[in-house]
Design an enzyme around this catalytic site. Structure first.
Site, short mmCIF file in Angstrom:
data_model
loop_
_atom_site.label_atom_id
_atom_site.label_comp_id
_atom_site.label_asym_id
_atom_site.label_seq_id
_atom_site.Cartn_x
_atom_site.Cartn_y
_atom_site.Cartn_z
N HIS A 8 0.69 5.46 0.92
CA HIS A 8 0.02 6.48 1.72
C HIS A 8 0.09 7.79 0.94
CE1 HIS A 8 0.21 4.35 5.72
NE2 HIS A 8 1.16 3.69 5.06
N HIS A 45 0.82 -1.21 0.00
CA HIS A 45 0.00 0.00 0.00
C HIS A 45 0.85 1.26 0.00
CE1 HIS A 45 0.68 -0.91 4.30
NE2 HIS A 45 0.45 0.36 4.55
#
Length: 136
Positions: free
Chosen positions: A101, A99
């Site tokens: 951010h 992932h």
């Protein structure tokens, strides 16, 4: 239920504040944001980290990250953003699902960049060589 919290969010088993979804990518607000609008952009297919995520998928994620970043800037009045990736537990990756951010930045938000450490004499070139010698 799968042990991966992000996989469970994608399946709708855990609620989220979704901001984007397509066939391969999902984006939602972080539940513990650095600043309001802090968004996580993840592949729907599970990969433990960035290094294991196929390049083809990563290349599809970047335009989505760009689109969401612009929406954060325009929608929230952010004056900048940090795009962050923590790869591996030692780097601060808490959830073992790849992932990115997107952290919106505002004047005087109190967030500071990490401190730099200068190289010792000759260390920079030795380090560059070690990296170059291990490129695949």
């Amino acid at each position: 239920m799968n042990d991966c919290i992000f996989c469970n969010i994608i399946k709708g088993e855990i609620p989220s504040a979704k901001v984007y979804e397509d066939d391969e990518i999902f984006a939602f607000l972080d539940i513990n944001p650095v600043n309001p609008g802090h968004t996580l952009v993840i592949p729907k297919e599970h990969y433990d980290d960035f290094s294991l995520t196929p390049n083809e998928l990563l290349s599809k994620m970047m335009p989505v990250i760009d689109k969401i970043s612009k929406a954060i800037m325009n929608g929230l009045g952010a004056q900048g953003f940090n795009l962050e990736l923590n790869n591996g537990r030692v780097a601060g990756q808490i959830v073992p699902h790849a992932h990115f951010h997107i952290v919106p930045r505002f004047p005087d938000d109190g967030l500071h960049l990490w401190p730099g450490k200068p190289y010792a004499e000759g260390e920079m070139q030795k380090t560059a060589e070690k990296i170059k010698n291990n490129l695949e």
